[in-house]
Write a protein that holds these residues in place. Structure first.
Motif, PDB file in Angstrom:
ATOM      1  N   GLU A   1      58.449 -33.102  13.072  1.00 29.97           N
ATOM      2  CA  GLU A   1      59.751 -33.216  13.706  1.00 29.97           C
ATOM      3  C   GLU A   1      60.718 -32.191  13.103  1.00 29.97           C
ATOM      4  O   GLU A   1      60.665 -31.869  11.923  1.00 29.97           O
ATOM      5  CB  GLU A   1      60.319 -34.637  13.570  1.00 29.97           C
ATOM      6  N   GLY A   2      61.586 -31.665  13.952  1.00 31.66           N
ATOM      7  CA  GLY A   2      62.593 -30.705  13.521  1.00 31.66           C
ATOM      8  C   GLY A   2      62.142 -29.261  13.571  1.00 31.66           C
ATOM      9  O   GLY A   2      62.935 -28.361  13.292  1.00 31.66           O
TER      10      GLY A   2
ATOM     11  N   GLY B   1      52.210 -22.755  11.446  1.00 25.33           N
ATOM     12  CA  GLY B   1      51.435 -21.720  10.801  1.00 25.33           C
ATOM     13  C   GLY B   1      50.767 -22.224   9.545  1.00 25.33           C
ATOM     14  O   GLY B   1      50.897 -23.388   9.149  1.00 25.33           O
ATOM     15  N   ARG B   2      50.076 -21.351   8.870  1.00 23.34           N
ATOM     16  CA  ARG B   2      49.306 -21.751   7.695  1.00 23.34           C
ATOM     17  C   ARG B   2      50.194 -22.015   6.486  1.00 23.34           C
ATOM     18  O   ARG B   2      49.787 -22.710   5.564  1.00 23.34           O
ATOM     19  CB  ARG B   2      48.294 -20.658   7.348  1.00 23.34           C
ATOM     20  N   ASP B   3      51.382 -21.438   6.450  1.00 23.78           N
ATOM     21  CA  ASP B   3      52.241 -21.575   5.279  1.00 23.78           C
ATOM     22  C   ASP B   3      53.184 -22.764   5.369  1.00 23.78           C
ATOM     23  O   ASP B   3      54.088 -22.911   4.549  1.00 23.78           O
ATOM     24  CB  ASP B   3      53.051 -20.290   5.084  1.00 23.78           C
ATOM     25  N   GLY B   4      53.001 -23.638   6.339  1.00 23.97           N
ATOM     26  CA  GLY B   4      53.876 -24.791   6.500  1.00 23.97           C
ATOM     27  C   GLY B   4      55.102 -24.494   7.329  1.00 23.97           C
ATOM     28  O   GLY B   4      55.903 -25.394   7.608  1.00 23.97           O
ATOM     29  N   GLY B   5      55.283 -23.257   7.737  1.00 24.86           N
ATOM     30  CA  GLY B   5      56.373 -22.890   8.631  1.00 24.86           C
ATOM     31  C   GLY B   5      55.876 -22.788  10.057  1.00 24.86           C
ATOM     32  O   GLY B   5      54.770 -23.217  10.384  1.00 24.86           O
ATOM     33  N   THR B   6      56.693 -22.225  10.915  1.00 32.30           N
ATOM     34  CA  THR B   6      56.321 -22.117  12.321  1.00 32.30           C
ATOM     35  C   THR B   6      55.908 -20.693  12.665  1.00 32.30           C
ATOM     36  O   THR B   6      56.319 -19.730  12.018  1.00 32.30           O
ATOM     37  CB  THR B   6      57.488 -22.539  13.225  1.00 32.30           C
ATOM     38  N   GLN B   7      55.094 -20.601  13.666  1.00 29.87           N
ATOM     39  CA  GLN B   7      54.719 -19.327  14.262  1.00 29.87           C
ATOM     40  C   GLN B   7      54.818 -19.459  15.767  1.00 29.87           C
ATOM     41  O   GLN B   7      54.949 -20.562  16.302  1.00 29.87           O
ATOM     42  CB  GLN B   7      53.305 -18.926  13.846  1.00 29.87           C
TER      43      GLN B   7
ATOM     44  N   LEU C   1      50.950 -32.837  10.665  1.00 30.02           N
ATOM     45  CA  LEU C   1      50.795 -34.115   9.973  1.00 30.02           C
ATOM     46  C   LEU C   1      52.150 -34.814   9.886  1.00 30.02           C
ATOM     47  O   LEU C   1      53.197 -34.166   9.961  1.00 30.02           O
ATOM     48  CB  LEU C   1      50.242 -33.907   8.555  1.00 30.02           C
ATOM     49  N   ASP C   2      52.079 -36.139   9.718  1.00 29.54           N
ATOM     50  CA  ASP C   2      53.306 -36.925   9.519  1.00 29.54           C
ATOM     51  C   ASP C   2      53.539 -37.022   8.014  1.00 29.54           C
ATOM     52  O   ASP C   2      53.186 -38.004   7.375  1.00 29.54           O
ATOM     53  CB  ASP C   2      53.139 -38.311  10.160  1.00 29.54           C
ATOM     54  N   ASP C   3      54.169 -36.006   7.439  1.00 32.07           N
ATOM     55  CA  ASP C   3      54.310 -35.937   5.986  1.00 32.07           C
ATOM     56  C   ASP C   3      55.175 -37.053   5.431  1.00 32.07           C
ATOM     57  O   ASP C   3      54.923 -37.555   4.334  1.00 32.07           O
ATOM     58  CB  ASP C   3      54.911 -34.588   5.583  1.00 32.07           C
ATOM     59  N   ASN C   4      56.232 -37.443   6.181  1.00 31.92           N
ATOM     60  CA  ASN C   4      57.170 -38.437   5.637  1.00 31.92           C
ATOM     61  C   ASN C   4      56.974 -39.830   6.215  1.00 31.92           C
ATOM     62  O   ASN C   4      57.810 -40.707   6.028  1.00 31.92           O
ATOM     63  CB  ASN C   4      58.612 -37.965   5.852  1.00 31.92           C
ATOM     64  N   CYS C   5      55.868 -40.039   6.950  1.00 30.23           N
ATOM     65  CA  CYS C   5      55.477 -41.375   7.423  1.00 30.23           C
ATOM     66  C   CYS C   5      56.560 -42.036   8.274  1.00 30.23           C
ATOM     67  O   CYS C   5      56.844 -43.239   8.115  1.00 30.23           O
ATOM     68  CB  CYS C   5      55.104 -42.278   6.244  1.00 30.23           C
TER      69      CYS C   5
ATOM     70  N   CYS D   1      51.302 -43.829   4.691  1.00 31.93           N
ATOM     71  CA  CYS D   1      50.553 -43.731   5.952  1.00 31.93           C
ATOM     72  C   CYS D   1      49.297 -42.879   5.821  1.00 31.93           C
ATOM     73  O   CYS D   1      48.503 -42.800   6.766  1.00 31.93           O
ATOM     74  CB  CYS D   1      51.452 -43.181   7.064  1.00 31.93           C
ATOM     75  N   ASP D   2      49.109 -42.208   4.692  1.00 33.74           N
ATOM     76  CA  ASP D   2      47.886 -41.432   4.457  1.00 33.74           C
ATOM     77  C   ASP D   2      47.616 -41.438   2.960  1.00 33.74           C
ATOM     78  O   ASP D   2      48.188 -40.649   2.207  1.00 33.74           O
ATOM     79  CB  ASP D   2      48.045 -40.000   4.969  1.00 33.74           C
ATOM     80  N   ASP D   3      46.721 -42.333   2.539  1.00 37.34           N
ATOM     81  CA  ASP D   3      46.479 -42.512   1.107  1.00 37.34           C
ATOM     82  C   ASP D   3      45.445 -41.537   0.577  1.00 37.34           C
ATOM     83  O   ASP D   3      44.993 -41.675  -0.562  1.00 37.34           O
ATOM     84  CB  ASP D   3      46.034 -43.950   0.827  1.00 37.34           C
ATOM     85  N   ASP D   4      45.061 -40.538   1.401  1.00 43.82           N
ATOM     86  CA  ASP D   4      44.134 -39.509   0.938  1.00 43.82           C
ATOM     87  C   ASP D   4      44.851 -38.224   0.561  1.00 43.82           C
ATOM     88  O   ASP D   4      44.208 -37.273   0.093  1.00 43.82           O
ATOM     89  CB  ASP D   4      43.090 -39.202   2.021  1.00 43.82           C
ATOM     90  N   ASP D   5      46.148 -38.153   0.794  1.00 42.93           N
ATOM     91  CA  ASP D   5      46.901 -36.927   0.558  1.00 42.93           C
ATOM     92  C   ASP D   5      48.185 -37.276  -0.182  1.00 42.93           C
ATOM     93  O   ASP D   5      49.072 -37.943   0.357  1.00 42.93           O
ATOM     94  CB  ASP D   5      47.218 -36.232   1.887  1.00 42.93           C
ATOM     95  N   ALA D   6      48.286 -36.826  -1.440  1.00 42.76           N
ATOM     96  CA  ALA D   6      49.453 -37.159  -2.253  1.00 42.76           C
ATOM     97  C   ALA D   6      50.739 -36.523  -1.719  1.00 42.76           C
ATOM     98  O   ALA D   6      51.835 -36.936  -2.088  1.00 42.76           O
ATOM     99  CB  ALA D   6      49.216 -36.707  -3.697  1.00 42.76           C
ATOM    100  N   ARG D   7      50.609 -35.518  -0.831  1.00 42.13           N
ATOM    101  CA  ARG D   7      51.809 -34.876  -0.276  1.00 42.13           C
ATOM    102  C   ARG D   7      52.437 -35.702   0.838  1.00 42.13           C
ATOM    103  O   ARG D   7      53.551 -35.392   1.279  1.00 42.13           O
ATOM    104  CB  ARG D   7      51.449 -33.489   0.259  1.00 42.13           C
ATOM    105  N   ILE D   8      51.726 -36.721   1.300  1.00 41.03           N
ATOM    106  CA  ILE D   8      52.188 -37.506   2.441  1.00 41.03           C
ATOM    107  C   ILE D   8      52.573 -38.894   1.974  1.00 41.03           C
ATOM    108  O   ILE D   8      51.738 -39.650   1.458  1.00 41.03           O
ATOM    109  CB  ILE D   8      51.089 -37.596   3.524  1.00 41.03           C
ATOM    110  N   HIS D   9      53.852 -39.229   2.138  1.00 38.00           N
ATOM    111  CA  HIS D   9      54.358 -40.569   1.824  1.00 38.00           C
ATOM    112  C   HIS D   9      55.818 -40.605   2.237  1.00 38.00           C
ATOM    113  O   HIS D   9      56.453 -39.557   2.440  1.00 38.00           O
ATOM    114  CB  HIS D   9      54.204 -40.879   0.332  1.00 38.00           C
ATOM    115  N   PRO D  10      56.391 -41.791   2.393  1.00 31.94           N
ATOM    116  CA  PRO D  10      57.815 -41.870   2.730  1.00 31.94           C
ATOM    117  C   PRO D  10      58.655 -41.114   1.696  1.00 31.94           C
ATOM    118  O   PRO D  10      58.407 -41.190   0.496  1.00 31.94           O
ATOM    119  CB  PRO D  10      58.104 -43.368   2.711  1.00 31.94           C
ATOM    120  N   GLY D  11      59.630 -40.356   2.202  1.00 35.80           N
ATOM    121  CA  GLY D  11      60.487 -39.576   1.322  1.00 35.80           C
ATOM    122  C   GLY D  11      60.000 -38.169   1.095  1.00 35.80           C
ATOM    123  O   GLY D  11      60.733 -37.354   0.527  1.00 35.80           O
ATOM    124  N   ALA D  12      58.765 -37.847   1.509  1.00 39.53           N
ATOM    125  CA  ALA D  12      58.259 -36.482   1.334  1.00 39.53           C
ATOM    126  C   ALA D  12      58.968 -35.535   2.302  1.00 39.53           C
ATOM    127  O   ALA D  12      59.473 -35.942   3.347  1.00 39.53           O
ATOM    128  CB  ALA D  12      56.747 -36.444   1.558  1.00 39.53           C
TER     129      ALA D  12
END
Length: 699
Positions: free
Chosen positions: A288-289, A311-317, A278-282, A260-271
């Motif tokens: 979510e969660g 937050g900036r570290d991928g967690g929540t604030q 962002l929708d990391d896992n497409c 769903c985002d071919d510009d970011d290798a971190r984003i794809h189904p199964g991620a």
């Protein structure tokens, strides 16, 4: 006129009329070729039948015999109502022609231009008053019925067995001469360089259905994988690859096509889903969660109505609300904070902070915006004016004295009650009261002898509501006095003999009182403390060897200090909770013996004593404070805040601190105690029975 003449004129008229009527032949000879389809016109009927094809056009030509005069006419055939039938064309020669004519008929494939398919001629001699006929049969072959005659029978159709091949056909890419011009596939650019549908470079060749197509030597379709995460881009279809080997950013069509985002290798189904908006896992969901938007408590400002965000570290604030209150330190506890030092926080960040700023003196609770202007030589309402609007009566604020017993024994203690009530006590059992609303003191009669000796009275505490005074003095005396008391028989509740030097009382919720007393025992070598409920029952005395105590004060039963002497040095004890015990304060500065203490609030207290000793408590520790510069014995202290402090001395000075500097006022006699309810209601007592009041004597 005669009848003969009339008849002659009539006959002449008829003769003239008959000479002007043209003959039928005259009318025909004027026409030449008649209109197409007009079979009854003319002296000659030309009949034409077509066999084996349908001419597009017939061309008629008439020529006078022996002369060059010629007339022509063209008649459409194919596509008209006469197609497939005998066509009859009428003709009459002009008047100046003879009656011998040669008639020719030419048949054409399309229009009457160019080369005729077939042409025939007939001679005919016309006759006046009659109609002649001549018949023609034009024959050719159009086997495929495409309107073009075969070359073999005079036409231009090079392939009369195929209707799609004729001079009017479009040239197709089929290696055949479709338009009968003698060339194959001309004008189609065969062999020219071109781009295929996939975008690869190739050459033009003939494809299916006669169409020109572009063919590359090597090409294939693939999925785009620009971020090279092994998942094809769902937003793009098949993309061309003009080589036999796929580059790193292309995948075979057997690979997954779900990124769903071919510009970011971190984003794809199964991620792994990360909190990053962002929708990391497409899966068509963002973060979510993680509970984004749910209520939370912000760790910075402690706002319970914050909202969870990434937050900036991928967690929540926890995002605090848009408006976070600002709290300001309120050291003087007048509910107005200082103008600076604000702290952003949803709850109160610490005791002593308020959300209202603008206090122009945060060390005096009687100074803040909208405060009542007092007669105290200060700007109480923060409007840069002092004692305005009639705050002072007379000549302005000053210390005014009155001797309550005509220059008699010294006064040692003072306590205030109600609205303007004052008790003073002193040597020779002196007890005097100024009731609320009165401007003068009344000395109570009777001596507190307790036997044969008249006792000195040092400590007094007045019940704030009833005005009853609880008094202590030397030789273990404790007594209770009211405005109407006429005797001073002492109670003797302490279990040990000594001198009560100071009292501090508290009124309980049940109306009862708790009076805390300190003193010196054994001729001033031992300190003592006790707690008294105002009754006559004996109460125990806790002793402190080598530590006589001279002053006690507090704002509650759990925040009390007792001060005194420890071999010439400062001694401070603190009441331990509600047990009645006392413990030494840690880290008391090595200064002179202490004579008095005043607890202002839970963050501020002062203690004064010998050699100008001035100690300050900040709610945690004691330190040497900024006191008056003197070696005098400081005998009493009163403070309303850190910028409103009053000290009295044995040499007769009243020192005052306003937050900027100390000033002094000399009364000319020793002073021993000071109390007050506000900066314009302060009482001090001293030698010769004198009572001093600021800013003037009560009216």
């Amino acid at each position: 006129m005669s009848r003969l003449r009339v008849l002659w004129v009539s006959l002449l008229g008829l003769a003239l009329v008959r000479c002007t009527v043209p003959s039928l032949e005259d009318l025909w000879r004027e026409k030449g070729f008649c209109a197409a389809g007009d079979e009854d016109c003319g002296m000659l009927r030309i009949r034409v039948d077509a066999q084996g094809f349908e001419p597009g056009c017939l061309k008629f030509e008439a020529k006078e015999a022996g002369r060059d005069a010629t007339l022509t006419a063209t008649v459409p055939y194919r596509g008209t109502a006469r197609a497939g039938k005998t066509l009859t064309q009428g003709f009459s020669p002009p008047k100046d022609w003879g009656l011998g004519v040669t008639v020719s008929v030419s048949a054409f494939e399309q229009g009457c231009e160019g080369k005729a398919v077939t042409a025939q001629s007939r001679q005919s001699t016309l006759r006046e008053g009659g109609v002649s006929e001549v018949a023609f049969v034009v024959a050719a072959t159009d086997a495929d019925r495409d309107g073009y005659v075969s070359v073999a029978t005079g036409g231009s159709d090079c392939s009369d067995e195929l209707a799609e091949v004729n001079p009017g056909a479009a040239e197709l890419c089929n290696e055949a001469d479709d338009n009968c011009n003698g060339a194959k596939d001309e004008g189609l650019g065969l062999g020219d360089t071109c781009a295929t549908e996939l975008g690869c470079m190739g050459v033009k060749v003939c494809g299916q259905g006669g169409a020109v197509t572009c063919v590359a030597q090597t090409e294939q379709a693939a999925w785009a994988d620009d971020d090279q995460d092994g998942h094809g881009d769902t937003s793009r279809g098949q993309v061309p690859v003009c080589s036999s080997t796929l580059p790193p950013n292309r995948l075979p069509l057997t690979a997954p096509h779900d990124d769903c985002d071919d510009d970011d290798a971190r984003i794809h189904p199964g991620a792994v889903e990360v909190c990053n908006e962002l929708d990391d896992n497409c899966i068509n969901g963002t973060d979510e969660g993680f509970g984004i938007g749910q209520a939370c408590t912000d760790p910075t400002y402690q706002c319970v109505n914050g909202r969870v965000f990434c937050g900036r570290d991928g967690g929540t604030q926890c995002l605090p609300p848009a408006t976070v209150p600002t709290w300001y330190p309120d050291d003087d506890q007048d509910f107005f904070g200082a103008s600076d030092g604000g702290v952003l926080s949803c709850p109160v960040p610490a005791p002593g902070f308020v959300n209202q700023r603008g206090d122009c003196d945060d060390g005096n609770p009687f100074i803040h915006p909208n405060a009542l202007e007092l007669c105290d030589e200060q700007d109480n309402n923060c409007n840069n004016l002092v004692d305005e609007n009639g705050a002072c009566r007379g000549d302005g604020p000053t210390w005014v004295s009155e001797s309550v017993n005509n220059g008699g024994p010294a006064l040692r203690g003072v306590s205030l009650f109600g609205d303007g009530g004052v008790w003073v006590v002193g040597d020779d059992s002196t007890r005097a009261i100024k009731p609320s609303g009165s401007s003068s003191f009344t000395v109570l009669p009777g001596k507190c002898t307790g036997g044969t000796t008249q006792r000195a009275l040092y400590g007094v505490w007045a019940h704030p509501q009833t005005g009853v005074a609880y008094i202590g003095g030397d030789n273990d005396i404790l007594t209770i006095q009211s405005p109407s008391s006429s005797w001073c028989d002492p109670y003797k509740p302490p279990s040990a003999s000594g001198t009560t030097t100071s009292l501090k009382g508290f009124v309980g919720n049940d109306g009862g009182v708790l009076i805390v007393g300190v003193g010196s025992l054994s001729n001033g070598t031992v300190g003592g403390s006790f707690e008294w409920d105002g009754g006559i029952a004996t109460v125990p005395v806790q002793s402190y060897s080598g530590q006589p105590l001279f002053g006690v004060d507090g704002v509650s039963q759990t925040l009390l200090f007792a001060v005194g002497d420890a071999s010439g040095r400062s001694n401070i004890l603190r009441r331990s909770g509600g047990s009645g015990g006392w413990v030494p304060e840690a880290s008391v500065p090595d200064a002179g013996a202490l004579w008095a203490v005043d607890v202002v609030n839970n963050k501020l207290a002062y203690a004064v004593g010998a050699n100008g000793t001035f100690l300050a408590w900040n709610g945690a520790t004691w330190s040497i404070g900024y006191g008056p510069v003197t070696n005098d014995i400081l005998t009493g202290v009163l403070a309303f805040g850190s910028n409103s402090v009053y000290v009295v001395s044995a040499n007769g000075y009243i020192f005052r601190y306003n937050g900027r500097a100390w000033t002094q006022f000399s009364v000319g006699m020793s002073l021993y105690d000071i109390e007050g309810t506000s900066p314009e209601d302060i009482w001090a007592v001293g030698n010769f029975g004198n009572v001093f009041h600021y800013p003037g004597w009560p009216q």
